[in-house]
Design an enzyme around this catalytic site. Structure first.
Site, PDB file in Angstrom:
ATOM      1  N   HIS A  68       0.838  -1.202   0.000  1.00 52.60           N
ATOM      2  CA  HIS A  68       0.000   0.000   0.000  1.00 52.60           C
ATOM      3  C   HIS A  68       0.866   1.242   0.000  1.00 52.60           C
ATOM      4  O   HIS A  68       2.058   1.194   0.334  1.00 52.60           O
ATOM      5  CB  HIS A  68      -0.971   0.030   1.187  1.00 52.60           C
ATOM      6  CG  HIS A  68      -0.316   0.033   2.536  1.00 52.60           C
ATOM      7  ND1 HIS A  68       0.041  -1.107   3.211  1.00 52.60           N
ATOM      8  CD2 HIS A  68       0.052   1.060   3.349  1.00 52.60           C
ATOM      9  CE1 HIS A  68       0.588  -0.790   4.370  1.00 52.60           C
ATOM     10  NE2 HIS A  68       0.615   0.516   4.477  1.00 52.60           N
ATOM     11  N   HIS A 112       3.965   7.204   3.698  1.00 58.65           N
ATOM     12  CA  HIS A 112       4.898   6.089   3.545  1.00 58.65           C
ATOM     13  C   HIS A 112       4.449   5.170   2.430  1.00 58.65           C
ATOM     14  O   HIS A 112       3.308   5.237   1.972  1.00 58.65           O
ATOM     15  CB  HIS A 112       5.092   5.306   4.858  1.00 58.65           C
ATOM     16  CG  HIS A 112       3.884   4.602   5.389  1.00 58.65           C
ATOM     17  ND1 HIS A 112       3.036   5.158   6.308  1.00 58.65           N
ATOM     18  CD2 HIS A 112       3.378   3.365   5.148  1.00 58.65           C
ATOM     19  CE1 HIS A 112       2.069   4.302   6.613  1.00 58.65           C
ATOM     20  NE2 HIS A 112       2.247   3.202   5.904  1.00 58.65           N
ATOM     21  N   GLU A 131       7.788   1.230   4.905  1.00 59.40           N
ATOM     22  CA  GLU A 131       7.262   0.169   5.773  1.00 59.40           C
ATOM     23  C   GLU A 131       7.503  -1.151   5.073  1.00 59.40           C
ATOM     24  O   GLU A 131       7.288  -1.284   3.860  1.00 59.40           O
ATOM     25  CB  GLU A 131       5.751   0.379   5.986  1.00 59.40           C
ATOM     26  CG  GLU A 131       5.089  -0.663   6.875  1.00 59.40           C
ATOM     27  CD  GLU A 131       3.595  -0.406   7.075  1.00 59.40           C
ATOM     28  OE1 GLU A 131       2.994   0.370   6.311  1.00 59.40           O
ATOM     29  OE2 GLU A 131       3.029  -1.018   8.004  1.00 59.40           O
TER      30      GLU A 131
HETATM   31 CO    CO Z   1       1.247   1.358   6.280  1.00 56.88          CO
END
Ligand code: CO
Length: 134
Positions: A7, A79, A130
């Site tokens: 994502h 992020h 991430e």
């Molecule tokens: Co995230």
């Protein structure tokens, strides 16, 4: 090391307005908001054919995205999350290469119930990364 993009997370000051823009202006499928108090955010998922976008609004006093929104009052990309097969192996390889893992270096259970780590944005050209084990 890196698999697919899981994502892209966008911090927004008003998740209702952001959801409306993604749903009505961009014509995307947008989930109902979910409050995640343990992560300090309210999130909606924008489902795309090849990945998803998460819209994050601060929740609570100690939200990890509050300072970002103070610096970026319109919101912005917060992020990008890449999938990895083995998060501990990825961490050890990154640390051996000199990259900095945020926090205590141990994976936490992320918003999807899977182990995640965050990498210092200064080591990756201004982008908070991430890693999520899938
Ligand atoms: Co995230």
């Amino acid at each position: 090391m890196l698999g697919r993009i899981n994502h892209i997370a966008i911090a927004v000051p008003d998740i209702a307005a952001a959801s409306k823009a993604y749903r009505e202006t961009l014509g995307a499928a947008v989930s109902q908001p979910q409050a995640l108090p343990e992560h300090g955010v309210t999130v909606v998922f924008v489902e795309l054919p090849n990945s998803k976008v998460e819209l994050l609004e601060p929740l609570g006093e100690a939200s990890p995205i509050a300072a970002f929104l103070t610096r970026n009052s319109d919101g912005g990309m917060h992020h990008i999350c890449y999938e990895v097969a083995d998060i501990l192996a990825a961490r050890d390889q990154l640390v051996a290469s000199g990259a900095r893992v945020l926090g205590n270096g141990e994976p936490k259970i992320g918003a999807h119930g899977k182990p995640v780590l965050f990498l210092h944005p200064k080591d990756f050209f201004g982008t908070l990364i991430e890693l999520e084990q899938v």
